[in-house]
Design a protein around this motif. Structure first.
Motif, PDB file in Angstrom:
ATOM      1  N   SER A   1       0.820  -1.213   0.000  1.00 23.44           N
ATOM      2  CA  SER A   1       0.000   0.000   0.000  1.00 23.44           C
ATOM      3  C   SER A   1       0.853   1.262   0.000  1.00 23.44           C
ATOM      4  O   SER A   1       2.064   1.241   0.245  1.00 23.44           O
ATOM      5  CB  SER A   1      -0.891   0.018   1.244  1.00 23.44           C
ATOM      6  OG  SER A   1      -0.085   0.151   2.410  1.00 23.44           O
TER       7      SER A   1
ATOM      8  N   TRP B   1      -7.861  -1.598   2.452  1.00 19.34           N
ATOM      9  CA  TRP B   1      -7.689  -2.186   1.126  1.00 19.34           C
ATOM     10  C   TRP B   1      -7.354  -3.651   1.334  1.00 19.34           C
ATOM     11  O   TRP B   1      -6.366  -3.980   1.983  1.00 19.34           O
ATOM     12  CB  TRP B   1      -6.582  -1.488   0.351  1.00 19.34           C
ATOM     13  CG  TRP B   1      -6.364  -2.106  -1.007  1.00 19.34           C
ATOM     14  CD1 TRP B   1      -5.653  -3.240  -1.297  1.00 19.34           C
ATOM     15  CD2 TRP B   1      -6.906  -1.648  -2.255  1.00 19.34           C
ATOM     16  NE1 TRP B   1      -5.706  -3.522  -2.645  1.00 19.34           N
ATOM     17  CE2 TRP B   1      -6.473  -2.552  -3.262  1.00 19.34           C
ATOM     18  CE3 TRP B   1      -7.704  -0.568  -2.616  1.00 19.34           C
ATOM     19  CZ2 TRP B   1      -6.813  -2.390  -4.596  1.00 19.34           C
ATOM     20  CZ3 TRP B   1      -8.041  -0.416  -3.952  1.00 19.34           C
ATOM     21  CH2 TRP B   1      -7.595  -1.317  -4.926  1.00 19.34           C
TER      22      TRP B   1
ATOM     23  N   LYS C   1      -9.839  -4.405  -3.328  1.00 24.81           N
ATOM     24  CA  LYS C   1     -10.390  -3.051  -3.395  1.00 24.81           C
ATOM     25  C   LYS C   1     -10.598  -2.526  -1.975  1.00 24.81           C
ATOM     26  O   LYS C   1     -10.292  -3.217  -0.992  1.00 24.81           O
ATOM     27  CB  LYS C   1     -11.722  -3.061  -4.141  1.00 24.81           C
ATOM     28  CG  LYS C   1     -12.789  -3.953  -3.493  1.00 24.81           C
ATOM     29  CD  LYS C   1     -14.052  -4.009  -4.346  1.00 24.81           C
ATOM     30  CE  LYS C   1     -15.097  -4.928  -3.723  1.00 24.81           C
ATOM     31  NZ  LYS C   1     -16.321  -5.010  -4.563  1.00 24.81           N
ATOM     32  N   VAL C   2     -11.116  -1.317  -1.891  1.00 23.13           N
ATOM     33  CA  VAL C   2     -11.455  -0.756  -0.585  1.00 23.13           C
ATOM     34  C   VAL C   2     -12.610  -1.558  -0.001  1.00 23.13           C
ATOM     35  O   VAL C   2     -13.647  -1.736  -0.634  1.00 23.13           O
ATOM     36  CB  VAL C   2     -11.839   0.728  -0.706  1.00 23.13           C
ATOM     37  CG1 VAL C   2     -12.324   1.267   0.636  1.00 23.13           C
ATOM     38  CG2 VAL C   2     -10.652   1.545  -1.207  1.00 23.13           C
TER      39      VAL C   2
ATOM     40  N   PRO D   1      -4.679   2.455  -0.632  1.00 23.79           N
ATOM     41  CA  PRO D   1      -4.631   1.675  -1.873  1.00 23.79           C
ATOM     42  C   PRO D   1      -3.198   1.327  -2.263  1.00 23.79           C
ATOM     43  O   PRO D   1      -2.242   1.801  -1.638  1.00 23.79           O
ATOM     44  CB  PRO D   1      -5.270   2.611  -2.893  1.00 23.79           C
ATOM     45  CG  PRO D   1      -4.988   3.980  -2.360  1.00 23.79           C
ATOM     46  CD  PRO D   1      -5.042   3.859  -0.864  1.00 23.79           C
TER      47      PRO D   1
END
Length: 296
Positions: free
Chosen positions: A131, A231, A242-243, A284
């Protein structure tokens, strides 16, 4: 192609907050003289004094893919190093990344592209360990090291059929090289559980359980948060990573502000205590797979 440098990340103060400056005395190996290292560690974390003992071994369990857990880790490491303790920060990154990490920490310009050139940062299923927050943590740890603080970073995900066993073995190998250092290890919260067994497998041994044989003084902390997001990869579909929402608070009574609560039997899930991070915020992937460049 232009070199990507630290300017493309958030400034370190956004990671840590506060303005308290630590000024530990650092011995210069070649001359024997004492210099003053300066690093902004942010405010003291309530509860850290009882935890940050010389040669401590601390495992922080996290939900991968949040901004808060890596930032908390670097803040804790900063305070430990500012107190004069040599610190090794263990990150759940593939051991193959270690040469790039070492080169980045030693680099003069802090260029990010060589650090993120490995496939780990651009793989299809990014589970939160690659991330922006993790990359920012590496940037922050480099800053502390260049400020003169005794900080090092070790990747410990050695893979294999039993990752918990191989990760523990890698950390113990590092411990044998630096038995007097304070170890601060960030890993997924399941790996951080010290108790043997799980509802789906009573014989399962997580990483911290393996570590206990050699490190009986190990302290494991789970992440306390007030809900939020992360994430993560849930499922195997193309959009599985994804989130994801964190709809429920975890250890709500300790989660509102950064703090450490250590108490044997403090949780029912095999931890010695918890560390609060407030509301979790998803972080992300740090690198665009299409360009293999760090995101702005």
């Amino acid at each position: 192609m232009a070199t990507v440098t630290l300017r493309h990340l958030l400034v370190a103060t956004a990671l840590l907050g506060g303005c308290k400056t630590a000024q530990p005395a650092v011995q210069t190996p070649d001359t024997g003289t004492t210099n003053t290292a300066q690093a902004d560690c942010g405010p003291a974390i309530p509860g850290m004094e009882a935890l940050l003992k010389p040669a401590a071994f601390i495992v922080l369990g996290e939900m991968h893919g949040t901004q808060e857990a890596p930032a908390f880790t670097t803040r804790l490491a900063c305070h430990a190093a500012a107190a004069g303790q040599p610190v090794r920060v263990g990150l759940e990154l593939p051991v193959e990344e270690q040469p790039r990490i070492d080169a980045f920490l030693a680099s003069e310009d802090g260029a990010l592209q060589p650090l993120t050139a490995g496939g780990f940062w651009t793989q299809k299923n990014q589970d939160g360990r690659s991330s922006k927050a993790m990359l920012q943590a590496l940037v922050r740890l480099r800053e502390l090291k260049r400020a003169g603080l005794p900080v090092d970073v070790r990747a410990f995900d050695a893979g294999g059929g039993d990752r918990d066993a191989t990760m523990a073995a890698k950390l113990l190998q590092e411990r044998a090289l630096a038995p007097r250092d304070t170890f601060i290890v960030l890993t997924g919260n399941l790996h951080a559980r010290r108790d043997k067994g799980a509802p789906w497998d009573p014989n399962l041994r997580f990483m911290s359980n393996h570590l206990l044989e050699a490190e009986p003084g190990l302290v494991t902390l789970d992440m306390a948060y007030l809900g939020g997001s992360m994430w993560a990869c849930i499922g195997r579909s193309e959009d599985a990573c994804k989130v994801q929402p964190l709809k429920k608070a975890r250890y709500e009574e300790h989660a509102a502000t950064p703090r450490i609560v250590v108490q044997k039997g403090a949780t029912d899930e095999g931890y010695d205590g918890v560390y609060g991070v407030g509301t979790a915020t998803a972080s992300p992937p740090a690198v665009h797979a299409a360009t293999a460049l760090p995101t702005p």
